[in-house]
Design an enzyme around this catalytic site. Structure first.
Site, PDB file in Angstrom:
ATOM      1  CG  HIS A 140      -6.239   6.134   0.408  1.00 12.61           C
ATOM      2  ND1 HIS A 140      -6.005   7.439   1.130  1.00 12.61           N
ATOM      3  CD2 HIS A 140      -5.209   5.245   0.498  1.00 12.61           C
ATOM      4  CE1 HIS A 140      -4.691   7.064   1.884  1.00 12.61           C
ATOM      5  NE2 HIS A 140      -4.573   6.003   1.678  1.00 12.61           N
ATOM      6  CG  HIS A 198       0.154   5.951  -0.431  1.00 11.54           C
ATOM      7  ND1 HIS A 198      -1.003   6.328  -1.431  1.00 11.54           N
ATOM      8  CD2 HIS A 198      -0.269   5.741   0.549  1.00 11.54           C
ATOM      9  CE1 HIS A 198      -2.168   6.191  -0.579  1.00 11.54           C
ATOM     10  NE2 HIS A 198      -1.638   5.773   0.568  1.00 11.54           N
ATOM     11  CG  HIS A 233      -1.754   1.239   1.337  1.00 12.10           C
ATOM     12  ND1 HIS A 233      -3.200   1.061   1.052  1.00 12.10           N
ATOM     13  CD2 HIS A 233      -1.833   2.531   1.657  1.00 12.10           C
ATOM     14  CE1 HIS A 233      -3.806   2.024   1.294  1.00 12.10           C
ATOM     15  NE2 HIS A 233      -3.068   3.098   1.782  1.00 12.10           N
ATOM     16  CD  GLU A 234       1.620   3.622   3.598  1.00  6.43           C
ATOM     17  OE1 GLU A 234       1.806   4.776   2.943  1.00  6.43           O
ATOM     18  OE2 GLU A 234       0.513   3.532   4.406  1.00  6.43           O
TER      19      GLU A 234
END
Length: 818
Positions: free
Chosen positions: A197, A191, A187-188
């Site tokens: 998101h 980013h 997830h990070e």
């Protein structure tokens, strides 16, 4: 065109019951969250599901992406940000890493030794997943000036995309206590690659709504709506999607799904990249720009190690996703034309099976599946041991899992993704130590998604509308919603929404365009509306022109497609009710029409959009009036309309005469009646019959069917007879029927006959079946020569025991041979 302006204003889990011991407990939790069990006493969810205990979900509250402005409510300048991102990836080059190469370092000294070792494994795993799914490469830093520095910070956070000019490494924080999960690391990293998101997508309002009052003030920025193109469907299972209670300040839901049945997609543990995440990474970094391969059946193109390939939805395989991943002897492709039915089943199955069926309808159809009969085992906690999975949302996502003792459940493919394709899977492999049940029988149907006309009534979708949502140049999408009263008796209308609090992007545009070109001399347009009474809408003069919603109809004409304005609706057109707007457009070669909405503070609602031949005010056959009945095709003939009807069922000038008869037992309209000279009568029943181990669990279609009860006082040879009550034409008809003859006891089952009786003559048996015919509904059809003196008889005969219930349903007679 109808319009109205509205006022501006992973982890330790609770066990899952017997025998759940051979797989990761989190895997069982994921299964249980999407399961339901249908029993004779109702439908039940597993008692032992606890998604709230999943550490990955609990620790999502530590996630944070970093912007270059103060946290909390977005600043005023955010309102005029017109930057477009492609779904959840920023499109602007400064935010993406050149050539998809991301140098990184890990500050292992900020972690203790055990956490450092765990983090190293997680990062290597995540790097491999991203590399095998795309052309993006995370590599250990050598001497690059711009890189990512991973360290043990206070939260799980990353800057969105590449930060230019940073020489000390842009920060990616992974708190050792809360962030060392594969899902969190990926997830990070996404980013840092430029991914945002999922819940910030411009089309999120179709899928979820926010409870802003429940969100912590310092976390609101994580949910700011972003201008996205939404080329791929909204993916609730995306690794970038938040959970329903993330950053809640009162343990209440911060967001709610429009379809609560899909909550399991958000709570699934063990997440990695979905095929839609993979598609967006490849698209954002233009990995597949040079690829020429085509992926079928919902697969997506990816490029890794300079090789173009396909990422297939679970259940499909092969270089182009054209092969089924299924056990030998089960599964298959079911191709249906509009209105066609088919069936799939596993009767007396064995354990160890993973069966896959792919049901595909013709374009413009939607797939519906119904469980007619089911006997699949489950635990005392209502966890399924063997189950059927219905992928009724996106084919690349997990589906709903069903088991139990009775049929009746229905699943309709959603309008997201391809509504004409549904995957159905059966699993008896995960708990192969459990005794198989009787099996299941499922019918599937392809039906028309919406009226196949050029009038956009918006009952269901834009699928068959003359205007389609432009996804290339639009900065957001028109919404289809029932929130505001539609113009006629329909439930939905097109709405141009101002965005939510804190995210007004004035000046954004969204285009609806005609999906076909029109020839010279063929088409003019008439945009029609109707004004209902009592539809009060307010308008504020305080809104200035810059912030006012606009709608324009534009014409692109000629080979050069020059743009001209045919109609512009501004604040001067604002009303308190529906109004009609019509415009006549001269026909030219290559005519193309666009409805362009520009967002402001007001909502604009459209309905009953139509493109019609001839000018405004002229009556158009088959459009303004249609005399044809019973679904007959209306054919324009000058100023008149003629009707082309199905001669097998309907006749007359307007196809108004019904030549067919039916008996579904859903109401009193039936062409069969009980006679008085038999021993007992047929019964109309809903659900199971009163006798154990005989009879169906539910009707073949609808709720009701007819059956004969073989229990006392009935004796062997007793008859129950239905007789036709209509006068037939002198011709050949086709008699069709569904029947059910199941008995768990040898020799208990009797006979079922179809006979004809002409005048005073003795009945003639035309068709007969005897004995146990199995657990499921069966089909029969036979051509019958009938006339005005002939009657049809349906005779059920009791066998040698009480467990001999015979049922019939969906009896039909059409005016042609079978």
């Amino acid at each position: 065109m109808k319009l109205v302006f509205l006022f501006c204003i992973v982890s330790t889990m609770v066990g899952l019951g017997e025998s759940f011991h051979k797989f990761d407990e989190r895997d069982f939790e994921n299964d249980a969250e999407k399961q339901s069990v249908d029993t004779r006493n109702g439908t039940f969810r597993p008692k032992n599901i606890h998604p709230e205990l999943k550490k990955y979900l609990l620790n999502q509250k530590y996630d944070n992406h970093i912007w270059n402005f103060q946290k909390g409510r977005p600043p005023p300048e955010e309102k005029n940000n017109n930057t477009i991102s492609k779904r959840n990836f920023a499109e602007d080059f400064p935010f993406l890493w050149p050539n998809g190469v991301i140098p990184y370092v890990v500050d292992y000294a900020s972690f203790d030794s055990s956490d450092a070792s765990r983090l190293s494994n997680l990062i290597n795993w995540a790097v491999e997943i991203i590399h095998n799914s795309s052309c993006v490469t995370w590599k250990l830093r050598e001497n690059e000036q711009e890189y990512v520095r991973i360290f043990n910070g206070e939260d799980c956070s990353s800057i969105i995309g590449k930060v230019s000019g940073s020489t000390s490494g842009q920060k990616l924080s992974l708190n050792s206590a809360n962030c060392l999960f594969l899902e969190t690391v990926i997830h990070e990293m996404l980013h840092a690659m430029g991914g945002e998101h999922e819940q910030t997508r411009g089309d999120r309002n179709r899928h979820l709504k926010f409870n802003w009052e429940n969100i912590e003030e310092n976390a609101v920025h994580n949910n700011i709506l972003r201008p996205t193109k939404n080329d791929a469907p909204y993916d609730l299972s995306s690794i970038m999607q938040y959970g329903l209670k993330d950053f809640s300040k009162n343990n209440k839901k911060t967001m709610e799904l429009i379809n609560p049945d899909l909550e399991y997609l958000l709570t699934e543990g063990g997440k990695t990249l979905t095929i839609y995440d993979i598609e967006e990474i490849n698209d954002a970094y233009q990995c597949t720009a040079s690829c020429t391969n085509v992926c079928k059946n919902g697969g997506v193109v990816k490029k890794s190690n300079s090789v173009c390939s396909c990422s297939c939805p679970p259940g499909l395989k092969g270089p182009d996703c054209s092969q089924l991943d299924t056990s030998q002897g089960c599964g298959g492709f079911l191709n249906l034309s509009e209105g066609q039915f088919s069936a799939l089943s596993q009767i007396n199955y064995v354990t160890g099976l993973t069966c896959t069926w792919l049901v595909k309808g013709t374009p413009g159809t939607r797939i519906k599946a119904k469980v007619l009969t089911m006997g699949l085992p489950y635990s005392s906690q209502f966890d399924c041991y063997h189950w059927i999975e219905f992928k009724d949302n996106l084919i690349g996502q997990s589906g709903k899992e069903k088991c139990g003792d009775v049929g009746g459940a229905e699943f309709v493919k959603s309008l997201y993704g391809d509504p004409s394709m549904m995957m159905i899977r059966f699993n008896s492999a995960k708990h192969s130590d459990k005794t198989p049940g009787l099996g299941f029988y499922v019918t599937v149907e392809a039906y028309r998604s919406a009226d196949s006309t050029n009038v956009c009534t918006l009952d269901n979708d834009l699928y068959t509308c003359a205007f389609k949502q432009d996804r290339t140049d639009s900065q957001f999408q028109w919404a289809i919603s029932s929130k505001f009263s539609a113009s006629t008796n329909n439930n939905q209308a097109l709405i141009l929404f101002p965005l939510e609090y804190g995210s007004f992007f004035y000046g954004w545009k969204s285009m609806l365009t005609t999906s076909a070109r029109f020839e010279e001399g063929m088409v003019v347009a008439r945009l029609v509306t109707w004004s209902p009474s009592g539809h009060l809408v307010h308008f504020s003069d305080q809104c200035n022109n810059r912030e006012f919603s606009l709608v324009g109809l534009h014409i692109y004409e000629g080979d050069g497609l020059a743009k001209t304005n045919a109609l512009m609706l501004t604040k001067e057109n604002a009303t308190k009710a529906w109004v009609d707007q019509e415009v006549t457009i001269p026909s030219v070669n290559n005519l193309k029409l666009t409805i362009e909405g520009t967002i402001g503070r007001q909502k604009v609602v459209l309905d009953d959009i139509a493109i019609k031949p001839r000018g405004c005010g002229e009556s158009v056959p088959c459009v303004d009036f249609n005399p044809c009945k019973n679904g007959a095709q209306c054919v324009p003939s000058g100023s008149l309309a003629t009707c082309s009807c199905n001669s097998c069922r309907f006749g007359g000038m307007y196809c108004e005469i019904d030549l067919a008869f039916s008996c579904t037992f859903e109401n009193s309209n039936c062409f069969l009646d009980d006679v008085r000279y038999d021993e007992f009568n047929w019964r109309v029943q809903q659900g199971i019959t009163s006798s154990y181990n005989t009879g169906p669990n539910s009707a073949y279609q609808g709720s009701y069917y007819a059956y004969i009860e073989a229990s006392a006082p009935r004796v062997s040879g007793d008859r129950a007879i239905l007789r036709s009550n209509q006068i037939f034409q002198d011709q050949v008809y086709c008699f069709k029927m569904k029947y059910h003859m199941y008995s768990g006891y040898f020799n208990h089952m009797g006979s079922l006959r179809i006979m004809t009786k002409t005048g005073t003559r003795r009945p003639v048996t035309q068709w007969e079946v005897s004995g146990n015919q199995g657990l499921f509904w069966r089909s029969m059809q036979i051509s019958l020569k009938l006339d005005s003196k002939t009657k049809i008889l349906v005779e059920g005969v009791v066998g040698n025991g009480w467990a001999g219930d015979i049922a019939i349903d969906n009896v039909r007679l059409t005016g042609c041979a079978c």
